[in-house]
Design an enzyme around this catalytic site. Structure first.
Site: not given
Ligand code: BGC
Length: 725
Positions: A271
């Site tokens: 993530d």
């Molecule tokens: C979130 C994810 C997301 C990623 C990319 C993160 O902060 O937890 O769910 O896919 O950002 O935007």
């Protein structure tokens, strides 16, 4: 259009790449890093100085949050011009509940219990994203959720592992279709957040998760597994720890479970910033150690930090990391690029002309309206709904004329394009029958507004209140400890109540709320969640009876925050409160609030009524080879046509470990005219009774079971059977 894509000799690419070039493939950066990139992308998390060089950007394997056909085409062309191997860039983005045509938030979609429409919503989202140049979506999010304080419950379909699994599959089918390689109108899916992110302690985002392996396997893993069984191409790690180890550095979760046990050979991405976060978590001293832990544990792509590009070369040189691990990760990334047909057509679906025609087209908006209406849950109705078109209506509340009804994760959607409630209601009754006033802000009173609201309400036959949350109050990092509506909105109800006029509350929000001050004070409550681009229209369709509500909760609405987590599939305890021999005091209970939620999983009203009768089982005995058939008759006993979600639950009375009071095992939707009846039949087999035993074996127990069929998880008739060997 289905075309055959040539097979590319990927090993040959890898053989020709330098070590730095290979490591750069593992780097994912956000759109602003790429020259001239779309500024509109939503950037989350800390974007500290990453020490990224131009060279690294040129070599990066993927970009996040880039969309718009012209922009993507320009970035891809520039990338290929500089990349000496001609390896195309992968474009990823969070297409969570729609691209430009925004569908209801996933929690709402869950409440439709409609897998076909869920799949269609993902297919439409994929189509719009694909023509805008996106290749991979960071969806579906399938974290099981039980704590409405956590802002991200709106991204999930709720508290049940079986229902979540079915939706996970539907979303993956919708995003990816049957042939990702040939079908340029689809995108690859990335299931997230692996694993058990939904259990963040105290409902506070990014917080610790600690649970037994048995619980992990029984409740939290099934939906990720279901997505992968459906062919989902990618997995994203979660921010939390699992059993003391952050998921992004968790070898057991990635190498042992995902790779070895489940045989997943797709790409694993961290993530946002999660590799570097191994440092504040306290399992790495510095970025080098963070890189070491993440690559050893199995992360292929590092999203938005640069530990890999900076430290993997040294770790390899020192012999701490085998270059083979990097090669394998690169191979998986190149394989995905090949599957998407990017080596043949690096621009893939990106097409400015098609984008103009397809994105936010009438057909897509109609689909969004249909799904939004099916996702609304009627929580209470004393007969005031549906509204008559002859009635004079006062529409009051901070969300009456607001476009903030798309919900979080709708970064490419536009609030300006959203159909607002006032505008849609006006199209039903005209301006003369609709008085619209704000009443108060979302959080604060506004001078003179309460008085204006009272004056408007006096003129009207019925009051419709548009209440709820700012979309910033849920979603990532959108956690709240007090999940009641803010006092200003509750005050609005108190000001209007003495008028004695019928009041309907329409709620726009991202989580199950504590409805104190709303539920008891109003004559009807419609939970609209964040319904998306066509939200106002869909809600109006329900308010005026054009659509009969059929949504059912997939997450319990708590009585109050003190009983959270509260969910339907809980255990009995040794001292259940309602046992025939229960004592007055020494039972499992709160002294000040009920044990039960205000409204249970599966609950939702219709404008008609349904009666269940004649529950029968084909046999009182089930064996491994002989399933039983469960039959029930459902009759529409009201005066309008309507759809009912018929739900099947099971209780296992004596297990190797304690078993939930009820577990969802199936559902079916029936549409009935007034007076019409239908016999609904479910097949229930031994496999569906399996669960994880204390030693983690997945099997069933012989003995006594009850099967329940009904309109929600609380109101369901039961019949007993025995499972025999
Ligand atoms: C979130 C994810 C997301 C990623 C990319 C993160 O902060 O937890 O769910 O896919 O950002 O935007």
């Amino acid at each position: 259009m289905i075309e055959q894509c040539r097979n590319v000799d990927l090993q040959n690419y890898i053989d020709r790449m330098t070590q730095d070039e290979k490591i750069a493939q593992l780097l994912q950066l956000a759109a602003p890093f790429f020259e001239g990139a779309n500024e509109g992308g939503q950037i989350t998390g800390p974007m500290a100085s990453l020490g990224i060089t131009d060279e690294m950007v040129q070599g990066a394997g993927s970009v996040l949050g880039l969309a718009g056909a012209e922009e993507v085409i320009a970035v891809q062309k520039a990338h290929l011009a500089k990349n000496r191997h001609g390896i195309p860039l992968l474009v990823m983005a969070d297409i969570v509940h729609g691209f430009k045509t925004i569908f209801p938030v996933p929690l709402a979609i869950g409440c439709s219990w409609d897998l076909e429409l869920a799949e269609k919503s993902a297919e439409i989202a994929a189509r719009e994203a694909a023509v805008s140049g996106v290749h991979v979506t960071f969806a579906p999010m399938v974290d099981l959720v039980r704590d409405p304080r956590w802002g991200r419950v709106m991204e999930s379909t709720g508290e049940d592992p079986y229902l979540n699994s079915e939706f996970a599959r539907a979303f993956v089918r919708g995003f990816q279709g049957q042939n990702l390689q040939g079908d340029k109108m689809r995108v690859a899916a990335c299931v997230k957040h692996f694993a058990a992110y939904g259990l963040s302690e105290g409902g506070r985002d990014y917080n610790t998760v600690d649970l037994s392996e048995r619980q992990l396997r029984e409740y939290y893993l099934p939906a990720y597994k279901a997505a992968l069984d459906e062919g989902c191409e990618m997995v994203m790690t979660s921010f939390n720890t699992v059993d003391g180890v952050p998921s992004t550095g968790n070898r057991k979760l990635m190498r042992e479970l995902l790779r070895e046990e489940w045989g997943f050979d797709g790409v694993i991405i961290s993530d946002w910033g999660a590799v570097k976060e191994l440092i504040p978590h306290g399992v790495a001293e510095d970025e080098a150690e963070a890189a070491y832990r993440a690559i050893q544990a199995g992360v292929d792509i590092e999203m938005m930090t640069s530990c890999y590009v900076h430290y993997l070369p040294r770790l390899i040189q020192e012999g701490l990391v085998e270059e083979k691990l990097v090669d394998e990760a690169v191979m998986r990334i190149l394989e995905l690029k090949m599957k998407l047909g990017l080596f043949d057509e690096p621009l893939r679906g990106a097409d400015p002309k098609a984008e103009q025609e397809i994105v936010f087209c009438e057909e897509h908006r109609l689909a969004s309206r249909e799904l939004a209406a099916k996702s609304c849950v009627l929580l209470k109705n004393d007969g005031v709904l549906p509204l008559g078109k002859h009635q004079k209506i006062a529409l009051i509340g901070p969300l009456a004329s607001s476009g903030d009804i798309l919900g979080p994760w709708s970064w490419s959607g536009s609030q300006e394009d959203a159909v607002r409630l006032d505008e849609a209601m006006r199209s039903y009754v005209g301006s003369s029958r609709l008085i619209v006033t704000q009443g108060c802000g979302l959080e604060s009173s506004i001078e003179g507004q309460m008085e204006r609201a009272v004056a408007a309400a006096r003129e009207a036959d019925v009051i419709v209140l548009a209440l709820g949350e700012d979309s910033e109050w849920s979603g990532e990092a959108g956690c709240r400890s007090d999940i009641r509506l803010p006092q200003a909105q509750l005050d609005l109800i108190s000001w209007l109540k003495p008028l004695g006029k019928p009041m309907v509350a329409v709620l726009f929000n991202g989580r199950p709320l504590d409805l104190h001050g709303v539920f008891g004070e109003t004559n009807a409550v419609l939970e609209a969640w964040y319904p998306g681009s066509e939200g106002g229209a869909a809600v109006s369709d329900i308010l005026f009876g054009e659509v009969n509500p059929s949504g059912k909760l997939t997450m319990s609405i708590p009585y109050s925050v003190g009983q959270i987590p509260v969910y339907y599939n809980h255990f009995n305890t040794g001292r259940p409160k309602d046992a025939p021999d229960a004592q007055v005091r020494y039972v499992s209970q709160y002294l000040d609030i009920p044990n039960e939620p205000l409204l249970p999983f599966g609950y939702g009203l219709s404008y008609t009524s349904f009666a269940y009768s004649g529950l029968t089982l084909s046999s009182e005995t089930m064996t491994e080879k002989e399933p039983i058939t469960v039959r029930v008759t459902v009759t529409n006993t009201g005066s309008c046509a309507g759809e009912e979600v018929v739900q099947l639950y099971v209780r296992d009375w004596s297990g190797d470990v304690v078993r939930p009071l009820k577990e969802l095992k199936g559902w079916t939707k029936v549409f009935l005219q007034p007076g019409e009846k239908a016999e609904v039949a479910f097949t229930l087999c031994e496999k569906q009774l399996r669960y994880h035993h204390a030693n983690l074996q997945y099997k069933s127990d012989t003995g006594r079971f009850t099967v329940f069929v009904g309109t929600n998880s609380r109101d369901a008739a039961g019949a007993e059977f025995r499972l025999e060997k």
